[in-house]
Write a protein that holds these residues in place. Structure first.
Motif, PDB file in Angstrom:
ATOM      1  N   THR A   1       1.280  -1.887 -10.026  1.00  0.00           N
ATOM      2  CA  THR A   1       1.298  -2.569  -8.727  1.00  0.00           C
ATOM      3  C   THR A   1       2.647  -2.363  -8.057  1.00  0.00           C
ATOM      4  OG1 THR A   1      -0.106  -4.239  -9.745  1.00  0.00           O
ATOM      5  CG2 THR A   1       0.794  -4.783  -7.590  1.00  0.00           C
TER       6      THR A   1
ATOM      7  N   THR B   1       3.429  -0.311  -4.620  1.00  0.00           N
ATOM      8  CA  THR B   1       4.140  -0.962  -3.509  1.00  0.00           C
ATOM      9  C   THR B   1       5.305  -0.100  -3.051  1.00  0.00           C
ATOM     10  OG1 THR B   1       3.571  -3.097  -4.423  1.00  0.00           O
ATOM     11  CG2 THR B   1       5.347  -3.079  -2.821  1.00  0.00           C
TER      12      THR B   1
ATOM     13  N   ILE C   1      -4.336  -6.378   1.173  1.00  0.00           N
ATOM     14  CA  ILE C   1      -4.602  -5.563  -0.006  1.00  0.00           C
ATOM     15  C   ILE C   1      -6.015  -5.008   0.109  1.00  0.00           C
ATOM     16  CG2 ILE C   1      -4.872  -5.642  -2.509  1.00  0.00           C
ATOM     17  CD1 ILE C   1      -2.725  -7.859  -2.530  1.00  0.00           C
TER      18      ILE C   1
END
Ligand SMILES: Cc1cc2nc3c(=O)[nH]c(=O)nc-3n(C[C@H](O)[C@H](O)[C@H](O)COP(=O)(O)O)c2cc1C
Length: 436
Positions: free
Chosen positions: A340, A344, A362
């Motif tokens: 994650t 990002t 998201i």
């Protein structure tokens, strides 16, 4: 044809008007009695969803600025009900939809988990799945008596062994152990109920389990790891994978990669279904949908705070220590959700933290339009990617948003023959592999 799953949170539904729901209901204070979630599950079943996945975490986050203000103001990760307990109520209220509960391999115990999921598989008549998570927070570790979370890759080794221990327990009852014979007076044949005698590096359990073999024998295995270690774990062990790649190219690359890894483990890649997380914004007209999107992107302060709360909860990163008017430092690391964080960093690039964290949502695809145009886009992307399904998500949830999906998008997909119109099988695993 493809399949639909629902990313469910047992958290507070909408308590204030939002871009995806103009209404304020009393669900926000009543949700803890579970009825909101029963209505949701029934709607999803009617709308042809294969499963409802109930996410989970085990703490009240308090990393951002060293307190829980952001976490509790936005209530994304806390408060939250226990999915394993709530699943039995949802099972009673539904007939066909799969119910996938998140449970931690780092904090739970194999005997307890094997017993709970065998019980749930009986109660659902074979519709239970287990989202195997290694968890990602020191705060949760501290709730379970540890000082901190074990290291990222070690957690996957523990998960591997945890699953083998649970399976040894699920194997402890032969299929024909229960005779319930009026003639002999015997209920179960003791020669067909075996000890597990599992002893590994992390877990030890004697068995046998005190729950008989359940309809699916093993729950449907679900996982959402994205790091190399996580992808291997998922390709080796699961029936179902959840992921959030960015756009069709990344979706296709992720699916191809998992299928290749699965083959490497001697598995048929068609036995693994990959679901991509999306948050469609559906309007009555194209213009209405764009208004919803503009409203979403326009609430910059709220988006920023929600993003900060997301970082503290899933990666235990206190973003308040960085200058929001500079980009995210490249050397930030996490012992939490590693993929994650990497996603990002890639998505944010050179943007400042404030700029990047103040917009967006998201979702693997933008998907803004009417039910008809969004259905067309989902069809085209899925054809390009090769399969298998979408996992629809929004938070906080609301009856209004559920309805835009179950009463507008799903029927549009069904009219195109893209999603199931019924359930051919009783077991979740069979329905996943053979969509009707
Ligand atoms: C769609 C999705 C749902 C997830 N649900 C949960 C969850 O309920 N609980 C949890 O602790 N982690 C959850 N995760 C996190 C994953 O289990 C995993 O830790 C994360 O994707 C990072 O994987 P990695 O450490 O292999 O990069 C979820 C991830 C995704 C993409």
């Amino acid at each position: 044809m493809f399949q639909l799953g629902w990313f469910g949170n047992l958290t507070a539904p909408e308590w204030t008007a939002s871009p995806t729901s103009p209404y304020v209901t009393d669900d926000a204070t009543n949700w803890m009695d579970g009825r909101f979630y029963i209505d949701q599950a029934r709607n999803l079943e009617r709308a042809g969803f294969d499963f409802l996945m109930l996410e989970d975490s085990l703490m009240v986050p308090d990393m951002y600025r060293g307190n829980s203000e952001m976490a509790l103001k936005h209530a994304r990760y806390a408060p939250k009900l226990d999915p394993v307990v709530a699943a039995s109520m949802l099972a009673y209220a539904t007939e066909h939809i799969g119910i996938i509960c998140t449970a931690s391999t780092t904090f739970y115990n194999p005997f307890q988990l094997a017993r709970q999921f065998a019980t749930l598989d009986h109660l659902t008549r074979g519709r239970i799945g287990w989202n195997m998570v290694t968890s990602s927070e020191d705060r949760a570790a501290q709730n379970f008596g540890m000082d901190k979370l074990p290291e990222h890759d070690l957690r996957y080794e523990m998960a591997d062994e945890f699953k083998r221990a649970a399976e040894a327990l699920w194997d402890s009852w032969d299929e024909d152990a229960i005779t319930a014979s009026p003639e002999t007076g015997y209920y179960a044949d003791y020669t067909k109920v075996h000890r597990a005698d599992f002893e590994g590096r992390f877990y030890k359990t004697r068995g046998p389990l005190n729950v008989p073999r359940s309809p699916q024998h093993y729950p449907v295995y679900c996982q959402a790891g994205g790091s190399p270690k996580g992808r291997d774990f998922a390709a080796k062990h699961t029936d179902l994978i959840l992921n959030i790649p960015n756009g069709p190219e990344e979706m296709k690359a992720f699916r191809d990669d998992i299928r290749k890894r699965a083959e490497g483990f001697g598995r048929n890649p068609d036995d693994i279904k990959i679901f991509f997380v999306i948050l469609p914004l559906i309007g009555e007209t194209e213009e209405h949908a764009r208004e919803i999107q503009d409203e979403w992107n326009g609430r910059k302060e709220t988006n920023f705070e929600i993003n900060m709360s997301h970082f503290e909860a899933t990666q235990e990163i206190d973003m308040s220590v960085f200058d929001p008017d500079k980009p995210l430092p490249a050397d930030v690391t996490t012992n939490g959700h590693q993929s994650t964080l990497e996603n990002t960093k890639r998505a944010w690039g050179d943007k400042t933290i404030r700029e990047a964290a103040s917009g967006g949502r998201i979702s693997s695809l933008p998907l803004v339009g009417t039910a008809e145009t969004v259905a067309d886009e989902m069809e085209a992307v899925m054809e390009y990617v090769g399969g298998d399904g979408f996992l629809i998500y929004n938070q906080p949830m609301s009856r209004h948003y559920i309805s835009t999906i179950t009463d507008a998008l799903s029927p549009a997909l069904r009219r195109r023959g893209l999603i199931r119109s019924g359930f051919k099988h009783q077991l979740l695993r069979d329905n996943l592999r053979d969509p009707a």
